[in-house]
Each structure stands twice: as structure tokens, then as C-alpha cells.
Design a protein around this motif. Structure first.
Motif, PDB file in Angstrom:
ATOM      1  N   ASN A 102     -34.525  12.030  20.931  1.00  0.00           N
ATOM      2  CA  ASN A 102     -34.398  10.580  20.753  1.00  0.00           C
ATOM      3  C   ASN A 102     -32.958  10.168  20.479  1.00  0.00           C
ATOM      4  N   GLU A 104     -30.765   8.527  21.973  1.00  0.00           N
ATOM      5  CA  GLU A 104     -30.328   7.147  22.261  1.00  0.00           C
ATOM      6  C   GLU A 104     -30.551   6.218  21.075  1.00  0.00           C
ATOM      7  N   ARG A 105     -31.427   6.594  20.155  1.00  0.00           N
ATOM      8  CA  ARG A 105     -31.657   5.775  18.966  1.00  0.00           C
ATOM      9  C   ARG A 105     -30.495   5.868  17.981  1.00  0.00           C
ATOM     10  N   ASN A 109     -24.202   5.323  23.063  1.00  0.00           N
ATOM     11  CA  ASN A 109     -24.204   5.711  24.475  1.00  0.00           C
ATOM     12  C   ASN A 109     -24.540   7.198  24.539  1.00  0.00           C
ATOM     13  N   SER A 110     -25.840   7.500  24.585  1.00  0.00           N
ATOM     14  CA  SER A 110     -26.283   8.889  24.509  1.00  0.00           C
ATOM     15  C   SER A 110     -25.807   9.729  25.685  1.00  0.00           C
ATOM     16  N   SER A 111     -25.491   9.081  26.825  1.00  0.00           N
ATOM     17  CA  SER A 111     -25.015   9.824  27.983  1.00  0.00           C
ATOM     18  C   SER A 111     -23.652  10.457  27.713  1.00  0.00           C
ATOM     19  N   ALA A 113     -22.903  11.701  24.706  1.00  0.00           N
ATOM     20  CA  ALA A 113     -23.049  12.491  23.487  1.00  0.00           C
ATOM     21  C   ALA A 113     -22.310  13.819  23.585  1.00  0.00           C
ATOM     22  N   TYR A 207     -29.391  17.615  27.959  1.00  0.00           N
ATOM     23  CA  TYR A 207     -28.510  17.813  26.812  1.00  0.00           C
ATOM     24  C   TYR A 207     -28.537  19.262  26.302  1.00  0.00           C
TER      25      TYR A 207
END
Length: 257
Positions: A102, A104-105, A109-111, A113, A207
Motif C-alpha cells: 500500500n 501509495e498511501r 508518488n509511489s512510482s 519510491a 517494487y
């Protein structure tokens, strides 16, 4: 209606159709557990191998899945027979896995990370993640199912069955081998055999590289390790030897650093 809402509507219609189609063929099964304990590896093959309806959720009754809501209203509230399967997992590894699932929570910008340092991700993990989730989840499920899971010691073999009027509940440690889990589930549901198909594995996600590096380099503070090691959840479902070995792994890393 946006795309996400449309997909949910289509999913709801499909699941309601399956529910109505299969509800009379065998006692329904609900995979009901916290996230990241390996439940999907049981859920997907069970949908193919079990004749009755098989549902999956982490909470109810306020669930967006219409079939889960219908199951809750018709089977649980009306005290009709229901088989429930739940799993436990060592809380530290579980929290790390859920954090990345999770991401993106917690990361805007989780991309990107992967561009964050392990130290930066560690700070976000410790500051923002809901670390109490595995420690309190079974307290909530006890209320939902009307079964006091903590009333009796959990067996050393990592498999326990509970009963409450219409509900049969099977709890399994996710750390058991697939063969042990398969045997327990087959016996519980009266199947000749059952085969697990691994799914939703963190090491196979986009990831994966960052996840593996994070697990290898994460340093957890002493009070975090103490909270986990002293929790009712960890002490109920796992042996003292297992707890000490798990905590020692993180503590020795802290001392070396």
C-alpha cells in the motif's frame, strides 16, 4: 461513473451471480483475515476446487463487495452455516509487506519510491504505517464472529478449529509449509485434496528490489521490537522460542549497526 467505480460494479454483479449460483451447493467459505498473510494463495485455488461460494475480505459489514455484504446479511446475521478460514503471520514481516503493498498511501508518488533511500523509507514506515493492525485484528474478528479466539491456548502445530453455533473457524499460521496448510484446509472443508497456488507475493512485485533491500537494511528501534514481542497477538499464536528468534534477528542487526 469513473473507471474504478465501473470495475467495482461489474465485479459486484459477477460475484452476486456466483453467490446465487453456488450458495445451495455447499456451505459457503469466507477467507477472513488481515492483509498480507498469504490468503490469496488459498482463495484463488479454493474458488476452483470448492463447489460452494468462496469469498475473501479483510473486514465487514461495511465492505464494497456486494457478495460479501450479502453473505454477511444472509449467513452471519441469520445464523446460517458458514466456514471461515483465517491466517496469522509474524507481525514485523507482515507490517513491512503491507507497507509496500500500500505504498501509495504513504509515499506521494509511489512510482518514484525506488529513488528514496532506505533511511527515508524507514522513517516513513515508522512514522506513518498502522503498526497495531496485526496486534488488534483478531480482537475485532472475535466480535465479528462471536468467537473468543484468545480464550484457549493456540496449538503448537499452528492449526486450530473453533465453533460458534453456525460458524466453523479455522486459523492457520502462514509460516507453515504449503503441505501442512493444504492438509488442514482439505480436512476442514471435507475435500479429498487441496492445492495452494502462490499469489500476491512481494518478492515478485514491481517494487521487489526495493522491498528486498528494505527488509535487509531496515533498523527497528528497541521500543518497536518490545511492543511486538510483548503483544498478546504474538505471544498467543507463536512460541516464545519463535518470538525470541524473530526479535533477536532485528536486535542483532541494530547492535551491529
Amino acid at each position: 461513473m469513473n473507471l474504478k467505480a465501473l470495475k467495482q460494479k461489474v465485479k459486484n454483479l459477477k460475484e452476486l451471480f456466483l453467490y446465487d449460483l453456488k450458495i445451495g451447493k455447499a456451505t459457503p467459505v469466507l477467507l477472513y483475515q488481515m492483509g498480507k498473510v498469504g490468503s490469496l494463495s488459498i482463495y484463488y485455488p479454493l474458488r476452483k476446487q470448492y463447489p460452494g461460494f468462496v469469498g475473501h475480505c479483510h473486514y465487514f459489514p461495511n465492505n464494497p463487495d456486494a457478495a460479501i455484504l450479502k453473505l454477511y446479511n444472509q449467513e452471519i446475521l441469520n445464523s446460517r452455516p458458514l466456514n471461515v478460514i483465517s491466517l496469522t503471520r509474524e507481525p514485523i514481516a507482515r507490517n513491512i509487506s503491507a507497507f509496500f503493498q500500500n505504498l501509495e498511501r504513504y509515499v506521494p508518488n509511489s512510482s518514484q519510491a525506488g529513488s528514496l533511500s532506505i533511511q527515508e523509507l524507514s522513517e516513513i514506515f515508522l512514522a506513518k504505517y498502522e503498526h497495531q493492525t496485526p496486534l488488534v485484528w483478531f480482537h475485532r474478528s472475535s466480535k465479528d464472529l462471536g468467537i473468543d479466539i484468545y480464550a484457549q491456548p493456540f496449538p503448537d502445530n499452528g492449526i486450530a478449529e473453533y465453533h460458534n453455533q453456525n460458524i466453523r473457524l479455522l486459523i492457520i499460521r502462514s509460516e507453515l509449509s504449503n503441505q501442512e496448510k493444504e492438509g488442514a484446509i482439505a480436512k476442514f472443508l471435507g475435500l479429498e485434496s487441496f492445492k495452494i497456488e502462490n499469489a500476491n507475493i512481494g518478492s515478485q512485485k514491481d517494487y521487489a528490489q526495493t522491498y528486498q533491500e528494505f527488509r535487509a537494511k531496515l533498523i527497528l528501534p528497541h521500543d518497536y521490537l518490545q511492543t511486538m514481542s510483548e503483544s498478546q497477538y504474538f505471544n498467543h499464536f507463536y512460541s516464545q522460542e519463535f518470538i525470541e528468534a524473530t526479535i533477536s534477528k532485528w536486535r542483532s542487526r541494530l547492535l551491529i549497526s
